[in-house]
Design an enzyme around this catalytic site. Structure first.
Site, short mmCIF file in Angstrom:
data_model
loop_
_atom_site.label_atom_id
_atom_site.label_comp_id
_atom_site.label_asym_id
_atom_site.label_seq_id
_atom_site.Cartn_x
_atom_site.Cartn_y
_atom_site.Cartn_z
CE1 TYR A 13 -29.85 60.57 80.09
CE2 TYR A 13 -31.73 61.96 79.54
CZ TYR A 13 -31.04 60.77 79.40
OH TYR A 13 -31.53 59.78 78.57
CE LYS A 52 -28.63 60.76 76.60
NZ LYS A 52 -27.90 59.60 76.07
N1 LIG Z 1 -33.83 54.71 79.79
C1 LIG Z 1 -34.65 55.59 79.27
O1 LIG Z 1 -35.83 55.69 79.66
C2 LIG Z 1 -34.16 56.49 78.14
C3 LIG Z 1 -35.03 57.45 77.64
C4 LIG Z 1 -34.60 58.23 76.57
C5 LIG Z 1 -33.33 58.05 76.02
N2 LIG Z 1 -32.50 57.12 76.56
C6 LIG Z 1 -31.16 56.98 75.95
O2 LIG Z 1 -31.22 55.92 75.01
C7 LIG Z 1 -29.93 55.33 74.87
C8 LIG Z 1 -30.04 53.82 74.96
O3 LIG Z 1 -30.64 53.49 76.19
P1 LIG Z 1 -30.78 51.96 76.63
O4 LIG Z 1 -31.56 51.97 77.89
O5 LIG Z 1 -31.22 51.15 75.48
O6 LIG Z 1 -29.24 51.62 76.96
P2 LIG Z 1 -28.64 50.45 77.86
O7 LIG Z 1 -29.55 49.28 77.90
O8 LIG Z 1 -28.20 51.04 79.17
O9 LIG Z 1 -27.35 50.05 77.00
C9 LIG Z 1 -26.27 50.92 76.91
C10 LIG Z 1 -25.23 50.44 75.93
O10 LIG Z 1 -24.07 51.29 76.07
C11 LIG Z 1 -22.93 50.49 76.39
N3 LIG Z 1 -22.09 51.14 77.39
C12 LIG Z 1 -22.46 51.65 78.59
N4 LIG Z 1 -21.38 52.11 79.26
C13 LIG Z 1 -20.32 51.87 78.47
C14 LIG Z 1 -18.91 52.10 78.60
N5 LIG Z 1 -18.39 52.68 79.69
N6 LIG Z 1 -18.11 51.74 77.59
C15 LIG Z 1 -18.61 51.15 76.49
N7 LIG Z 1 -19.93 50.90 76.29
C16 LIG Z 1 -20.76 51.26 77.28
C17 LIG Z 1 -23.48 49.20 77.00
O11 LIG Z 1 -22.51 48.18 76.84
P3 LIG Z 1 -22.38 46.98 77.91
O12 LIG Z 1 -23.53 46.03 77.63
O13 LIG Z 1 -21.05 46.39 77.62
O14 LIG Z 1 -22.51 47.61 79.27
C18 LIG Z 1 -24.76 49.00 76.17
O15 LIG Z 1 -24.45 48.39 74.95
C19 LIG Z 1 -29.06 55.96 75.94
O16 LIG Z 1 -28.26 56.95 75.36
C20 LIG Z 1 -30.06 56.60 76.90
O17 LIG Z 1 -29.54 57.74 77.55
C21 LIG Z 1 -32.89 56.32 77.59
#
Ligand SMILES: NC(=O)c1ccc[n+]([C@@H]2O[C@H](COP(=O)([O-])OP(=O)(O)OC[C@H]3O[C@@H](n4cnc5c(N)ncnc54)[C@H](OP(=O)(O)O)[C@@H]3O)[C@@H](O)[C@H]2O)c1
Length: 271
Positions: free
Chosen positions: A178, A182
């Site tokens: 992961y 990144k």
């Molecule tokens: N979760 C945490 O605690 C955390 C912490 C630090 C950083 N982050 C990072 O922050 C970023 C945003 O996180 P989030 O939780 O806001 O994201 P999220 O709610 O999981 O949303 C992900 C987005 O990516 C799209 N996506 C996922 N798989 C896809 C695919 N195969 N093809 C096209 N589009 C796809 C989704 O589209 P659909 O709606 O169509 O699925 C959605 O618009 C990510 O990169 C994550 O790694 C997360």
């Protein structure tokens, strides 16, 4: 209580105090080198930015950060045109969203959709998936390949400021898939030479997620409850979204900037 129980209780109390003190020291050290953000007049900055008539696109607007970011951008009305690029068409009830442009693309054939990335001044990328959802290969495909290809097309299409939501601990030399993925994508996008490249490295995102992610839910509950002891280990999603927008308004920043969790909190706390 016998002697054994009393000693055990003392050891446990000592250990708890030690862990909390250690967390406080780490927290102080992590915060102490963070520049204080000068007071800003956000209204004036927004008005100034509006005059520039800039356009933007958002990748991942259906996700949790993307939704919050889109809301901020629409409410502040700082762009003359907002385009959503995603794998599916989204529907919005609110009239405020009626002028959005949506480009539905196939991320496996992004080269065929180069036009979708043309003519935007600013790009926001909140794309991402998890290993649990997509498997290791699928995770790299989305969080590295799709993100990098989108950035390349955006650069070729004239985008000057690219914002990437990455993660706390991103490190291309890490042995964790992961963090390594990144870190790699950050470094490769930096090499594309955007006029301005802003990387956000939030800690655990605090949000009532629509999708069920048990491990994230447990982490959120724990870190949310202890956010005053561990303030650098979590962040509300609305704060991340606001920080991305406020940072957009700050012209003349460094070409490449990495905002760690604390810096995101400082910016995102601005009203
Ligand atoms: N979760 C945490 O605690 C955390 C912490 C630090 C950083 N982050 C990072 O922050 C970023 C945003 O996180 P989030 O939780 O806001 O994201 P999220 O709610 O999981 O949303 C992900 C987005 O990516 C799209 N996506 C996922 N798989 C896809 C695919 N195969 N093809 C096209 N589009 C796809 C989704 O589209 P659909 O709606 O169509 O699925 C959605 O618009 C990510 O990169 C994550 O790694 C997360």
């Amino acid at each position: 209580m016998n002697i054994f129980e009393s000693n055990w209780a003392k050891t446990l109390s000592f250990f708890t105090v030690f862990v909390v003190a250690l967390a406080a020291v780490f927290n102080y050290l992590e915060n102490s080198d963070t520049d204080e953000i000068p007071r800003m007049d956000l209204n004036a900055m927004e008005e100034n930015y509006r005059q520039k008539n800039r356009t933007c696109f958002i990748l991942g607007a259906s996700g949790e950060t993307g939704k919050a970011l889109l809301k901020e951008i629409v409410e502040r009305n700082i762009f003359s045109k907002i385009t959503l690029i995603g794998r599916r068409q989204l529907t919005f009830e609110d009239k405020a969203y009626e002028n959005l442009v949506q480009n539905v693309v196939d991320f496996e054939k992004l080269d065929e959709y180069a036009e979708a990335f043309q003519g935007h001044d600013v790009g926001y990328c909140c794309l991402g998936t998890t290993k649990a959802k997509a498997g290791a290969e699928g995770f790299v495909r989305v969080d590295h390949d799709y993100v990098l290809k989108s950035a390349e097309l955006a650069k070729a299409g004239g985008c000057s400021h690219f914002h990437l939501e990455s993660s706390k601990g991103a490190d291309k030399t890490s042995s964790f898939l992961y963090l390594k993925t990144k870190g790699q994508v950050e470094a490769e996008i930096e090499d594309l030479g955007f006029e301005r490249f802003s990387v956000y490295r939030p800690a655990v995102l605090l949000v009532d997620r629509e999708e069920s992610r048990p491990a994230e839910w447990v982490a959120q509950k724990f870190l949310g409850a202890f956010s005053s002891v561990f303030p650098t280990m979590s962040i509300p999603i609305t704060v991340v979204a606001r920080a991305m927008v406020v940072n957009t308004l700050k012209d003349g920043e460094k070409r490449v900037e990495i905002l760690e969790n604390k810096a995101i909190c400082n910016l995102g706390d601005k009203k």
